[in-house]
Enzyme design. Structure first.
Site, PDB file in Angstrom:
ATOM      1  N   CYS B 119       1.124  -1.163  -0.170  1.00 53.12           N
ATOM      2  CA  CYS B 119       0.318   0.364   0.255  1.00 53.12           C
ATOM      3  C   CYS B 119       1.270   1.092  -0.215  1.00 53.12           C
ATOM      4  O   CYS B 119       0.005   2.392  -0.200  1.00 53.12           O
ATOM      5  CB  CYS B 119      -0.668  -0.383   1.310  1.00 53.12           C
ATOM      6  SG  CYS B 119      -2.104  -1.253   1.085  1.00 53.12           S
ATOM      7  N   HIS B 264      -3.460   6.794   3.596  1.00 51.70           N
ATOM      8  CA  HIS B 264      -3.558   5.957   3.199  1.00 51.70           C
ATOM      9  C   HIS B 264      -5.468   5.632   3.406  1.00 51.70           C
ATOM     10  O   HIS B 264      -5.162   5.561   4.416  1.00 51.70           O
ATOM     11  CB  HIS B 264      -3.124   4.893   3.038  1.00 51.70           C
ATOM     12  CG  HIS B 264      -3.445   3.377   3.015  1.00 51.70           C
ATOM     13  ND1 HIS B 264      -3.927   3.175   1.776  1.00 51.70           N
ATOM     14  CD2 HIS B 264      -3.132   2.111   3.480  1.00 51.70           C
ATOM     15  CE1 HIS B 264      -3.700   1.950   1.599  1.00 51.70           C
ATOM     16  NE2 HIS B 264      -4.046   0.974   2.374  1.00 51.70           N
ATOM     17  N   ASN B 294     -10.597   1.371   0.021  1.00 54.73           N
ATOM     18  CA  ASN B 294      -9.289   0.823  -0.130  1.00 54.73           C
ATOM     19  C   ASN B 294      -8.588   0.532  -1.579  1.00 54.73           C
ATOM     20  O   ASN B 294      -8.707  -0.409  -2.165  1.00 54.73           O
ATOM     21  CB  ASN B 294      -9.065   0.332   0.715  1.00 54.73           C
ATOM     22  CG  ASN B 294      -7.338  -0.092   0.990  1.00 54.73           C
ATOM     23  OD1 ASN B 294      -6.427  -0.091   0.186  1.00 54.73           O
ATOM     24  ND2 ASN B 294      -7.291  -0.448   2.369  1.00 54.73           N
TER      25      ASN B 294
END
Lengths: 337, 337
Positions: B119, B264, B294
Site C-alpha cells: 500500500c 492511506h 481502499n
C-alpha cells in the site's frame, strides 16, 4: 561522462546461496526422458540447484548474511533492504519484508521494499539506490536477489527446464570512504515493451488470477514461464549495438578499460552470440551458466560474487554489468570495484 | 532537517482513472446477501469501482495520460516509468513495461520498472526516485499506481469485499525550476516484519505457486487477500506515535505547518482512529474512502489528485502523505507542493 552519472558508492561485501538440491544435466535428462547428455550438449548447463524446502526469503537471508560478513559489518548496521528479484515469494507483502524477518530484524523498522525489472532487477536496484547511498540517505543498503525459477517451469518446455536454476545473491552497498576511488561510473536502462510478450508468465497476477475454480490443464500453463527465445534474441541483437555504442560514448569507457564483463546468464548460446556480437574477448567474459543455470535476477550478482571470489576482480578494476530481461529491457552499469 | 532530506523536485501533474463499473454499497449488500445499508453503515464505503474489462496497465495508462496533460508535457517527454503498485498484472514482466506499451511508447526505450511496498508503493517510489530527479538522472518521471484489488477478494470475507476498490493514479515528477520552491522536505519509511502475516496474499508466488493441479476449495483461499485488521491496527497504534514524533523532530515541521494530510485510505474506522490518535483536525484530513474504497497503493495518489482538483492544496502548501502497508510498513513524506 556527466557528473550526474558518477556515484561515490562502494560494494562493501557480497554473498551467494545455492539450494541444497543439486541437479546434474544427466539427472535432468532422466527426468525429461532424454538420451543422457542431451541437456549438457544442447543447453550447456551441466549443473543447477532447485529448492528442496528453501523459500526465496530464506535463501535471500543466507546470501545476505554472507554479504554482511564479507562487508565486516553487523546485520544491525543495515539501514535499508531492497529485494531485487524477478519472482516474488508471496503476492503480498513484498519479499524484502520477508527477508527482513528471516534476518531476525522483524522489530528493527529497517525500510524494506522491492524493485522489479525481471532479470535486470539487481542492476536497476543497484543503479537506483546508489543515488540514495551517495546522498547519505542510507549508509548500508542490502540488495538481495533471490529466485525460485523452478516454481514456474513448464515441464513440457524441455529447454527451459534444462536451463533455469534457483539461488540467491546479495550485496552490501555503502558510501565510498574519502581516500578511496570505488564508484559507479555510468549506468543505462532501456525498455522496449514491443517485446513484452516474448518472455513472460501471463497468469497469476490480476489479469488472469490464480483463484479461478476448475482451471483446466490447458489454461494451467498460463501460470508457467514462456519464452520465444528466437524472436527475443533477434530483438536484442538489433538493439544491443547502439545501446553499447551509447554506453561507450557517454561513459568514455571502452572495452579496453573494462577488466571483466558480468553478463546476465541468459543461456549458453545466447551469451555466446552476444559476446561475439559485441567482440568481447572470452577472458573478459564471466560465464557461470554452465554450473548455475539462468537464475533470473540472481544471475548477475551471483556471477559478480564468483568473479570476486575467484579474484577475477580486484579493487580498482572496472566492471561492466550487462543484461537483458523480460520487458524487454537492456541494462548496463559500469563501476570501479 | 538535514540537507540529505531535501529534494528539489516538483509535482508537475497528476491524474486518476476509475473503472467503468461503479458499485454502490447497496449493490454490495445485495451481492453479499446482506440487509440493505449494511456496507454503508459497517464499512463506510458507499461507492467503489471494480474493473469490468480494464487491465491494470490500461487503467495506469489512462491515469498517466491525464497526469501528462496536467503537466503540460507530451508523453514523449517522459524519460522513466515507475509502476508503484501492490498488485501486479502479470508475474513477468513488470507492470511498468505493460504501461509503457499501453502508452504507445513500446519503441521508445524509456526505462520502466516496478517499486513495490504494497500500500506504500507510491510513497516509496516517490521518495526513492526523487533523488534521481534532483540529481538530473531523469527529467520527467511518470509514477503510476494501478490496482485491481477485486481480483484477489475473498467473497467469504464480507468486510474486505465491501472495503476495497479498483483504480489508478499517476504523477509526473520533475526538477523544481530555479525560481520556485517546490520540494520534498522529509520522508521516512519503517518496516516491521513481525507483522508480515497480518495482511497478506499467501499463495500465488514461488512459495505456493498457482500452477498446482487439483487445487482444493480449501487451499484456493490461499490465493486471496487476508487481513487480521484488529491486530494490524493494534500494531500500528503502538508504532505510529514514535514514528510521527521522529518525523516532526527531524523535519522540523509540526501539524501546524501542514495544510493537509493525505492518509492511506485503509478503512473508514482505521483512518478515524488514526486521525484521532494523532490529533489531526478533520479539516486537515483527506478522506476519499467513502466513495473510492481502499485502492491499495493507488489510494494515496488518488486522494492527492482529488485534493489538488478540489483546490484543497495549492502551490506553496505543505502536504503530508502518511500510510501503513502490509509488511508491516509505515511511511511518511512531507512535501511543498
Amino acid at each position: 561522462m556527466n557528473a550526474v552519472d558518477i556515484r561515490n558508492v562502494k560494494i562493501l561485501g557480497v554473498g551467494k546461496y545455492l539450494p541444497k538440491k543439486e541437479l546434474t544435466g544427466e539427472e535432468i535428462d532422466q527426468m525429461l526422458g532424454k538420451t543422457l547428455g542431451w541437456a549438457g550438449k544442447n543447453i550447456g548447463v551441466s549443473k543447477r540447484h532447485f529448492v528442496l524446502d528453501e523459500t526465496a526469503s530464506q535463501m535471500g537471508a543466507f546470501a545476505a548474511k554472507k554479504a554482511v560478513e564479507d562487508a565486516k559489518i553487523s546485520v544491525h548496521d543495515i539501514d535499508c533492504i531492497v529485494c531485487a528479484s524477478g519472482s516474488m515469494e508471496q503476492p503480498i507483502p513484498c519479499t524484502a519484508s520477508l527477508i527482513q524477518k528471516e534476518l531476525g530484524l522483524e522489530k528493527s523498522g529497517v525500510p524494506s521494499f522491492d524493485i522489479n525489472a525481471t532479470c535486470l532487477s539487481f542492476v536497476v536496484a543497484l543503479d537506483t539506490i546508489s543515488y540514495l547511498v551517495d546522498c547519505g540517505r542510507y549508509k548500508h543498503v542490502l540488495i538481495v536477489s533471490s529466485e525460485v525459477a523452478s516454481a514456474a517451469l513448464n515441464w513440457k518446455d524441455e529447454k527451459s527446464v534444462a536451463l533455469f536454476g534457483d539461488g540467491a545473491a546479495a550485496m552490501v552497498l555503502g558510501k565510498t570512504p574519502e581516500d578511496e576511488s570505488s564508484k559507479i561510473i555510468y549506468s543505462k536502462i532501456e525498455t522496449y515493451s514491443q517485446g513484452s510478450h516474448l518472455s513472460q508468465v501471463y497468469g497469476g497476477g490480476t489479469k488472469f488470477p490464480p483463484n479461478l475454480k476448475n482451471v483446466k490443464e490447458e489454461t494451467m500453463k498460463q501460470f508457467l514461464f514462456y519464452m520465444d527465445g528466437q524472436n527475443l534474441f533477434k530483438m536484442v541483437k538489433k538493439l544491443l549495438p547502439s545501446f553499447m555504442k551509447e554506453m561507450t560514448n557517454k561513459s568514455k569507457h571502452t572495452l579496453e578499460d573494462i577488466t571483466i564483463v558480468i553478463p546476465h546468464q541468459a543461456s549458453k548460446s545466447g551469451m555466446s552470440l552476444m559476446r561475439k556480437n559485441l567482440k568481447i574477448p572470452e577472458e573478459k567474459w564471466m560465464d557461470i551458466v554452465s554450473n548455475h543455470g539462468n537464475m533470473i535476477a540472481a544471475s548477475i550478482p551471483t556471477a559478480l560474487c564468483e568473479a570476486i571470489r575467484q579474484k577475477k576482480v580486484k579493487r580498482g578494476d572496472k566492471v561492466l554489468l550487462l543484461g537483458t530481461s523480460a520487458g524487454l529491457s537492456l541494462g548496463g552499469l559500469i563501476f570501479e570495484y
